[in-house]
Structures are given as structure tokens and as C-alpha cells.
Design a protein around this motif. Structure first.
Motif, PDB file in Angstrom:
ATOM      1  N   VAL A   1       0.859  -1.182   0.000  1.00 14.51           N
ATOM      2  CA  VAL A   1       0.000   0.000   0.000  1.00 14.51           C
ATOM      3  C   VAL A   1       0.896   1.232   0.000  1.00 14.51           C
ATOM      4  N   GLY A   2       0.309   2.347  -0.423  1.00 18.82           N
ATOM      5  CA  GLY A   2       1.078   3.582  -0.497  1.00 18.82           C
ATOM      6  C   GLY A   2       0.189   4.783  -0.625  1.00 18.82           C
ATOM      7  N   LEU A   3       0.799   5.899  -0.967  1.00 18.53           N
ATOM      8  CA  LEU A   3       0.085   7.161  -1.077  1.00 18.53           C
ATOM      9  C   LEU A   3      -0.723   7.273  -2.361  1.00 18.53           C
ATOM     10  N   ASP A   4      -0.672   6.284  -3.238  1.00 17.51           N
ATOM     11  CA  ASP A   4      -1.503   6.316  -4.438  1.00 17.51           C
ATOM     12  C   ASP A   4      -2.896   5.755  -4.196  1.00 17.51           C
ATOM     13  N   ARG A   5      -3.216   5.420  -2.919  1.00 14.32           N
ATOM     14  CA  ARG A   5      -4.543   4.970  -2.500  1.00 14.32           C
ATOM     15  C   ARG A   5      -4.906   3.580  -3.037  1.00 14.32           C
ATOM     16  N   MET A   6      -3.933   2.833  -3.451  1.00 10.94           N
ATOM     17  CA  MET A   6      -4.180   1.518  -4.031  1.00 10.94           C
ATOM     18  C   MET A   6      -3.628   0.416  -3.128  1.00 10.94           C
ATOM     19  N   LEU A   7      -4.402  -0.650  -3.012  1.00  7.87           N
ATOM     20  CA  LEU A   7      -3.926  -1.889  -2.406  1.00  7.87           C
ATOM     21  C   LEU A   7      -3.622  -2.857  -3.533  1.00  7.87           C
ATOM     22  N   ARG A   8      -2.376  -3.326  -3.593  1.00  5.86           N
ATOM     23  CA  ARG A   8      -1.957  -4.224  -4.663  1.00  5.86           C
ATOM     24  C   ARG A   8      -1.429  -5.517  -4.055  1.00  5.86           C
ATOM     25  N   VAL A   9      -1.850  -6.632  -4.668  1.00  2.00           N
ATOM     26  CA  VAL A   9      -1.425  -7.960  -4.242  1.00  2.00           C
ATOM     27  C   VAL A   9      -0.617  -8.571  -5.374  1.00  2.00           C
ATOM     28  N   TYR A  10       0.577  -9.075  -5.038  1.00  3.42           N
ATOM     29  CA  TYR A  10       1.504  -9.595  -6.044  1.00  3.42           C
ATOM     30  C   TYR A  10       1.888 -11.032  -5.726  1.00  3.42           C
ATOM     31  N   ASP A  11       2.241 -11.745  -6.778  1.00  2.52           N
ATOM     32  CA  ASP A  11       2.922 -13.025  -6.650  1.00  2.52           C
ATOM     33  C   ASP A  11       4.410 -12.729  -6.567  1.00  2.52           C
ATOM     34  N   SER A  12       5.019 -13.055  -5.440  1.00  2.29           N
ATOM     35  CA  SER A  12       6.413 -12.683  -5.218  1.00  2.29           C
ATOM     36  C   SER A  12       7.384 -13.484  -6.074  1.00  2.29           C
ATOM     37  N   GLU A  13       6.950 -14.594  -6.660  1.00  6.61           N
ATOM     38  CA  GLU A  13       7.860 -15.404  -7.471  1.00  6.61           C
ATOM     39  C   GLU A  13       8.008 -14.867  -8.888  1.00  6.61           C
TER      40      GLU A  13
END
Length: 488
Positions: A362-374
């Protein structure tokens, strides 16, 4: 996969990435054909509280990790709130307010409002003798040990102990006329019960939470051979590495991100008499271009680094080389595995799932992002309207398939029947359908239709033979006419 976020306006929200794709579109004006997309996977937790920056959320932590039953939130006014999950597990966002501890640091709020030199910096949960405790710290360098299980909401009884990290120092750090707080980053080692803190022109120090004593202090890099000046120090993000390529499960490696665009790796084996205080590796110049704001270990050999410009870089720890001295400076061979594409604002928090290769940022761009770390693929992206400061990931797992969906209940069942489709050639599909239609027409007729069809077929064959004979007699050089073909 349940995710809890906190923003600078004091709002708590629970998000389900599995519902992020299930959106309801409502047409506002048919003439303009403009649609408003409403995300169905977001639910606010503290509905009864007004949004206020004075109550902005600094950090989140689980106090009861069993089925994500309870978590705590630290606010800018120095208060700690505990939230319990409801009895209906199928509903998300169903948390109820349990208890609150006001102003755990003391004089956080001054006459003119929040004191920037004493504002809360962060907190984390750790266990001691089977009991859950919380370690919180502020920018003054004060560390408070809090018991969140106390039911009477009395802060004086909940605070077990407190101490100051930067002893003998003023509560200000002034340079070139600009005043900075003493501490700018903190982190808690849950396994060894250590707390690490650092600030502008103040090296990272390690304190034991059980004895309230300093056990280790970092040392700066050697001075430059030409200018005889030491590199500047400003820790802004700290993370303890577990089960990494350098350490075991107990953890003796610490990564420190700096405001001067670098990450330093330290060996913090405090029980070793020959412990090295200087970093044994640093990221090379140019790998990180902006101020480091968040660190997260995704696996044994990868460290995710977030900066103030919205970049998420995966640093490969396996490419760390041995310390080499060139003109009395340390150079390393740290490489980057790639970048997580998506964030465009300053990254404030990055958290990994406890047993799955999935991270949330999360950050100041107001977005929650979920990633595959691989493979650094984005699995979900949710818009939360306010600038986010922290994120908390639950224990529910998330599938990382091609469809980016949550694991279903029937997935992996060996008793489930397989659906197998017959192969049909697209070129022959039309002819097969025509033959089937002819066969259906024939079956619907009476019994004497078969003899009638055979009689008509014989008459047509005789007509075709007569036509071919007549055409051949007229002109033998011409090609035979393309008359009706005989049915097989």
C-alpha cells in the motif's frame, strides 16, 4: 485472503481480493454512456468513527493470529485500539471494537496539537512466555511494552515497562537549521525479543526487550579515501531476515534501508565476541534511486524494497559478494531481480503472507496491490480512496493460478468427476450437422419411405447416365459436365 488496511484519516478497512473482480456497474447517464464501477470487496470496519487526520493510523499488528481473530491499531494521538472478529466467518468486515488504551507514550499531544518530535513511529507484536505483548515506539526514541489483553482499558496498568533508546541525547536533531526527530524507523525481532531503532545521523541500535539494555550498535562504513568523509546515515526502514541465505530460523541478519538510496545488510550475532558492527554488504550505487520507505523479505534469497517514488524492486540476496576493499570503500555485487509494476505513489508498507509467496503493498496512491512474489505478477488491485499508511495480511491463502482466483472448496478433490469434451473438427462440423439433419428427416418418415427413396435414387442414376452419354457423343474433346454426384 483477508487484508486489513489503515489510512491517514483513521479509517480501517478489510479487503477481499477474491471479490475485487466482482464489480457492479451502474449507468449514470445513458446519453453519455458513463459507468461508475463499485468494488464489492471492500468493507469499512470502524463505521461509527469520523475520519480525522489527528486519528491517522500509524501501524497494524495481529494480537491473536488464530483465524485472524484480533488485531490492534496504533493512532497518531498515541492510542491503541483492539478489534475482535465477529462470530460470522462468512461475512467480511465484521469486526467489533473491544478495548482502547489512550496515550500510551505520555505527552504526545502538545498545546498546538500533535508534537512531531514525539509522534508514534510504529509497533509490533511479540510473545513472551506464551503471552502476547506489544512493543511500541515513537520518534523521541521512547519504547513502551504494552499488554493488550487487559480488559479494564486502563493505560497505566497495561503499560508494563518503558525505556528510552537514545539516552543522553536531546529530543531534537538540528542540521542546517532544520529540526529532525531522533528516530525515523523501528522494527521488532519477535524471535529474540529485540527492538531496532535508528534516525538521522544516528546509527541503528539494538535493545533487549527483556532487560531494557542495549546489546548492539551499528557502525558506519569506512571514510572515503579521497575526501576522508564518511557516508551519511539515515535509517528509514528496518527488517529482520529469517531463514535467509545468511541466517537460520533464529535470524541473525538485519537489513536497513536508508534515506540515501541504499540498503545495508548487518550481522547482528550479539552473542559472538567477534560480531561485525559494519555492514558486510550494501546495494550498489544506482540500484535504488529514491528514499527507501519499506522492506519485506519475500523468500530466503529475495528482499523487496519500496521507495518514496513508488518503485518496488526485488533485490537478489544470492548475488551478495564478499567484502572487497577498493580505495578503502566497500563494493558489493547485489543485483535486482526486477520491478513490481503498478505503484505510482510512495510505498508505505509491504507485508508478505506467512506461508504463501504472496505480498501486499500500500502507499500514497490509494491503491492496495497484491503480487505473486515469485513472478512479480499483480494478482489484485483495489482502490481505497484515502492515502494508505499500513497493511495487515491474514492467514487465509490465495491461489496463484492463471485465473488469479481464490482456491475453491472443491479444488484438489480426487473424487470429483472430470469433464471431457469430444474433439470436433471445425471443417467437418458443418457437414456432420447436415448429415445429422438428413438422418433425422429420414427417421421421422414411415416404413415405406425407404423403398420410395431407393426407387427415386435409381431413376436419378439412369438420368445421369443418359446425360453423360449424350454429352460425350456431342463433343469428345470437351471436359465432362459437372452434373449431380451420386450419393454414397
Amino acid at each position: 485472503m483477508r487484508i486489513v488496511t489503515g489510512d491517514e484519516c483513521g479509517l480501517l478497512k478489510e479487503c477481499l481480493p477474491s471479490l475485487a473482480k466482482k464489480k457492479s456497474a451502474k449507468t449514470v447517464d445513458e446519453s453519455k454512456k458513463s459507468n461508475i464501477i463499485v468494488d464489492e470487496g471492500i468493507r469499512r470496519i470502524n463505521n461509527g468513527e469520523r475520519s480525522c487526520r489527528r486519528r491517522g493510523i500509524v501501524a497494524l499488528t495481529w494480537t491473536n493470529t488464530e483465524e485472524d481473530r484480533e488485531f490492534s491499531s496504533l493512532h497518531l494521538d498515541g492510542s491503541v485500539e483492539v478489534w475482535e472478529r465477529g462470530h460470522f466467518d462468512e461475512d467480511f468486515g465484521n469486526y467489533r471494537f473491544s478495548r482502547k488504551f489512550d496515550n500510551i507514550f505520555g505527552d504526545v499531544v502538545g498545546d498546538g496539537g500533535l508534537d512531531p518530535m514525539k509522534r508514534p513511529l510504529g509497533f509490533s507484536q511479540y510473545s513472551i512466555e506464551g503471552k502476547s505483548m506489544i512493543c511500541a515506539a515513537n520518534t523521541e526514541g521512547k519504547v513502551v511494552l504494552l499488554d493488550p489483553t487487559l480488559e479494564n482499558n486502563q493505560t497505566a496498568n497495561a503499560v508494563r515497562s518503558s525505556f528510552t533508546v537514545f539516552q543522553g541525547s536531546n529530543n531534537k536533531s538540528t542540521k542546517l537549521g532544520v529540526t529532525y526527530p531522533l528516530a525515523s524507523s523501528m522494527s521488532v525481532d519477535e524471535a529474540n525479543h529485540y527492538v531496532a531503532m535508528g534516525g538521522k545521523e544516528r546509527e541503528t541500535v539494538l535493545w533487549d526487550l527483556n532487560t531494557s539494555q542495549q546489546v548492539w550498535k551499528a557502525k558506519n562504513l569506512p571514510p572515503d579515501a579521497q575526501t576522508l568523509l564518511q557516508p551519511q546515515v539515515w535509517p528509514t526502514a528496518i527488517s529482520f531476515l529469517k531463514n535467509s541465505v545468511f541466517s537460520n530460523a533464529d535470524g541473525n541478519i538485519m537489513a536497513v534501508g536508508s534515506a540515501h538510496n541504499e540498503v545495508r545488510i548487518y550481522d547482528i550475532r550479539v552473542k559472538d565476541a567477534q560480531a561485525i558492527r559494519r555492514p558486510f554488504a550494501v546495494t550498489p550505487f544506482g540500484l535504488i534511486e529514491h528514499r527507501v520507505t519499506a522492506l519485506c523479505q519475500s523468500n530466503a534469497h529475495t528482499l523487496v524494497v519500496g521507495d518514496a517514488a513508488g518503485y518496488l524492486n526485488a533485490v537478489d540476496l544470492r548475488k551478495l559478494g564478499k567484502k572487497a576493499r577498493v580505495k578503502k570503500s566497500i563494493t558489493t555485487t547485489v543485483g535486482s531481480q526486477g520491478r513490481f509494476v503498478g505503484p505510482v505513489g510512495s510505498v508505505q508498507s509491504v507485508v508478505k503472507h506467512y506461508d504463501s509467496p504472496v505480498i501486499a503493498a500500500v502507499g500514497l496512491d490509494r491503491m492496495l496491490r497484491v503480487y505473486d512474489s515469485e513472478n512479480r505478477k499483480e494478482l489484485a488491485c483495489m482502490y481505497l480512496k484515502q492515502r494508505l499508511k499500513c497493511v495487515l495480511v491474514g492467514r487465509e491463502r490465495m491461489a496463484r493460478g492463471d485465473d488469479d482466483s481464490i482456491v475453491s472448496e472443491n479444488e484438489g478433490d480426487i473424487d470429483q468427476e472430470d469433464v471431457v469434451d469430444d474433439y470436433v473438427d471445425s471443417d467437418l462440423e458443418g457437414s456432420v450437422n447436415e448429415n445429422n439433419e438428413d438422418d433425422d428427416d429420414d427417421d421421422d418418415g414411415d416404413d415405406h419411405s425407404g423403398s420410395q427413396d431407393s426407387q427415386e435414387l435409381s431413376e436419378s442414376e439412369s438420368d445421369i447416365e443418359s446425360e453423360e452419354n449424350s454429352s460425350a457423343s456431342d463433343d469428345e474433346d470437351d471436359a465432362p459436365p459437372s452434373g449431380k454426384r451420386r450419393k454414397q
